[in-house]
Design a protein around this motif. Structure first.
Motif, PDB file in Angstrom:
ATOM      1  N   SER A  51      13.505   8.671  15.425  1.00 57.17           N
ATOM      2  CA  SER A  51      14.327   7.532  15.827  1.00 57.17           C
ATOM      3  C   SER A  51      14.806   7.728  17.265  1.00 57.17           C
ATOM      4  CB  SER A  51      15.520   7.400  14.887  1.00 57.17           C
ATOM      5  OG  SER A  51      16.370   6.356  15.312  1.00 57.17           O
ATOM      6  N   GLY A  52      14.689   6.677  18.069  1.00 53.46           N
ATOM      7  CA  GLY A  52      15.106   6.735  19.461  1.00 53.46           C
ATOM      8  C   GLY A  52      14.006   7.166  20.417  1.00 53.46           C
ATOM      9  N   TRP A  53      12.897   7.670  19.889  1.00 54.49           N
ATOM     10  CA  TRP A  53      11.769   8.099  20.719  1.00 54.49           C
ATOM     11  C   TRP A  53      10.818   6.939  20.974  1.00 54.49           C
ATOM     12  CZ3 TRP A  53       9.980  13.448  21.733  1.00 54.49           C
ATOM     13  CH2 TRP A  53      10.979  14.401  21.476  1.00 54.49           C
ATOM     14  N   ARG A  54      10.067   7.031  22.067  1.00 53.09           N
ATOM     15  CA  ARG A  54       8.981   6.097  22.328  1.00 53.09           C
ATOM     16  C   ARG A  54       7.666   6.736  21.885  1.00 53.09           C
ATOM     17  NH1 ARG A  54      10.726   7.096  27.032  1.00 53.09           N
ATOM     18  NH2 ARG A  54       8.694   7.204  28.098  1.00 53.09           N
ATOM     19  N   VAL A  55       6.700   5.885  21.545  1.00 56.95           N
ATOM     20  CA  VAL A  55       5.397   6.373  21.085  1.00 56.95           C
ATOM     21  C   VAL A  55       4.297   5.730  21.917  1.00 56.95           C
ATOM     22  CG1 VAL A  55       3.780   6.534  19.138  1.00 56.95           C
ATOM     23  CG2 VAL A  55       6.252   6.693  18.726  1.00 56.95           C
ATOM     24  N   GLY A  56       3.352   6.545  22.363  1.00 59.44           N
ATOM     25  CA  GLY A  56       2.150   6.058  23.014  1.00 59.44           C
ATOM     26  C   GLY A  56       0.946   6.585  22.251  1.00 59.44           C
ATOM     27  N   MET A  57       0.005   5.715  21.955  1.00 62.72           N
ATOM     28  CA  MET A  57      -1.170   6.122  21.188  1.00 62.72           C
ATOM     29  C   MET A  57      -2.419   5.492  21.788  1.00 62.72           C
ATOM     30  SD  MET A  57      -1.910   5.813  17.097  1.00 62.72           S
ATOM     31  CE  MET A  57      -2.228   4.056  17.135  1.00 62.72           C
ATOM     32  N   ILE A  58      -3.482   6.284  21.899  1.00 66.36           N
ATOM     33  CA  ILE A  58      -4.763   5.802  22.408  1.00 66.36           C
ATOM     34  C   ILE A  58      -5.717   5.636  21.242  1.00 66.36           C
ATOM     35  CG2 ILE A  58      -6.605   6.189  24.083  1.00 66.36           C
ATOM     36  CD1 ILE A  58      -3.735   6.146  25.249  1.00 66.36           C
ATOM     37  N   THR A  59      -6.310   4.472  21.111  1.00 64.63           N
ATOM     38  CA  THR A  59      -7.334   4.265  20.090  1.00 64.63           C
ATOM     39  C   THR A  59      -8.210   3.084  20.477  1.00 64.63           C
ATOM     40  OG1 THR A  59      -7.754   3.947  17.717  1.00 64.63           O
ATOM     41  CG2 THR A  59      -5.873   2.769  18.656  1.00 64.63           C
ATOM     42  N   SER A  60      -9.402   3.076  19.931  1.00 59.97           N
ATOM     43  CA  SER A  60     -10.328   1.959  20.155  1.00 59.97           C
ATOM     44  C   SER A  60     -10.282   0.953  19.022  1.00 59.97           C
ATOM     45  CB  SER A  60     -11.765   2.488  20.289  1.00 59.97           C
ATOM     46  OG  SER A  60     -12.178   3.116  19.079  1.00 59.97           O
TER      47      SER A  60
END
Length: 368
Positions: free
Chosen positions: A326-335
């Motif tokens: 909670s409170g964190w940002r998320v970055g994800m790479i996918t096709s």
């Protein structure tokens, strides 16, 4: 050394604006995003600095001259008048690559032979297919533009990541994705599928002020106008390593990945800032302290993994993020947009980016 010319910074299509932001932040002159990269201007120290400092550039090209040519004989004549000696050394082999577009000269092979002959006969430099210095000639709308590839080996080859796993992400691409997520070098970063550690190494190096080109050589060192003393002065202020405590945390279920990422971090001089451990995604815990960024490049099912089985992995990742970050940002790479959706996270997607023959996107959240 005071003559200004155009400089082209290569970037993956889709991330040109991100590289332009980096170049602007680094103080390069009026960087403009164009197809395939960023244009700026400067002199040779700017070229050296771009190779040394820019984390997202794939190559740095110096546009050293141009002239009009409407047929091969004219190309031959004007290539012989070009001042190759101002840039090239007669004892260093070169290779020439030519592209033709919408011009009266349309045969790139014949055009290349004319330029090669002009260099060999006027300068004396040998022509070799695997030469360390590469000359790029673009003939478009009858305008011949001559550029030098000042980088040599692609800039993602920092010289630190010797141990790699399957489908590794290029360092330059990882750096641009981190920047696109708003990472500025001050946050904690977690990668629960860290592989060879690329995201964490790039984040830790930026936090420590370690320049990406500090450990390698460049093609510009073999040019006629190279100033070894000025280059060494530019490099002299680079720190050699970084001190902890750790704030870049990586985990992976594969023991080999943990060994690789640990070894890579030590070679890069950021092992004191990084901590790696074997763990499944479901076992990942939030680090103590302030919130930060979770950055992950999971399998897509296109080259690695069975897509049907990956829905459970993505779902587990999303649940861990919601329960513990909670409170964190998320970055994800996918096709795969379907896999991204299966996380249940409030993602917004960026533009498609070429990666390993696929089109991937950065999916990112605000603070959870």
């Amino acid at each position: 050394m005071t003559t200004h010319f155009d400089i082209f910074l290569a970037a993956p299509p889709g991330l040109e604006d991100v590289l332009a932001d980096e170049a602007r932040e680094a103080g390069f002159a009026n960087p403009q995003a164009v197809s395939g990269g960023v244009t700026t201007s400067g002199d040779w120290p700017d070229v050296w600095r771009a190779n040394l400092e820019l984390r997202g550039a794939g190559r740095v090209l110096a546009r050293i001259g141009s002239f009009r040519a409407f047929h091969l004989a004219q190309l031959d004549k004007r290539s012989r008048k070009f001042d190759w000696a101002a840039f090239l050394r007669p004892d260093v082999p070169v290779r020439v690559e030519v592209t033709c577009k919408e011009s009266k000269i349309y045969h790139d092979r014949a055009a290349r032979q004319r330029v090669e002959t002009a260099i060999r006969e006027t300068l004396g430099a040998p022509i070799e297919s695997d030469a360390p210095v590469r000359i790029l000639v673009r003939i478009e709308d009858d305008l011949v533009t001559i550029s030098l590839d000042t980088s040599g080996e692609p800039l993602h080859r920092r010289g630190h990541k010797e141990a790699i796993g399957k489908a590794p992400m290029r360092e330059t691409l990882a750096s641009l994705f981190l920047r696109q997520c708003g990472y500025d070098g001050t946050e904690t970063v977690v990668d629960p599928m860290c592989g060879s550690g690329t995201f964490l190494l790039e984040a830790a190096e930026r936090a420590a002020g370690l320049l990406p080109g500090r450990s390698r050589s460049f093609a510009f060192e073999m040019l006629a106008n190279y100033d070894a003393d000025a280059w060494q002065n530019m490099r002299s202020a680079i720190p050699a390593g970084a001190e902890g405590p750790p704030r870049f945390f990586g985990s992976d279920r594969d023991d080999g990945a943990i060994r690789s990422s640990t070894a890579n971090a030590k070679r890069a001089g950021v092992d004191a800032l990084c901590e790696f451990r074997r763990a499944a995604v479901s076992d990942v815990m939030r680090p103590a302290g302030k919130t930060g960024l979770v950055m992950v490049n999971p399998p897509y099912g296109a080259r690695i993994g069975n897509r049907k089985l990956l829905f459970a992995l993505y779902g587990s990742f999303g649940q861990v993020m919601k329960d513990r970050f909670s409170g964190w940002r998320v970055g994800m790479i996918t096709s795969d947009a379907g896999l991204a959706k299966s996380t249940g996270l409030p993602f917004k997607s960026g533009p498609p980016v070429s990666f390993g023959g696929l089109k991937v996107k950065l999916y990112q959240t605000g603070s959870l």
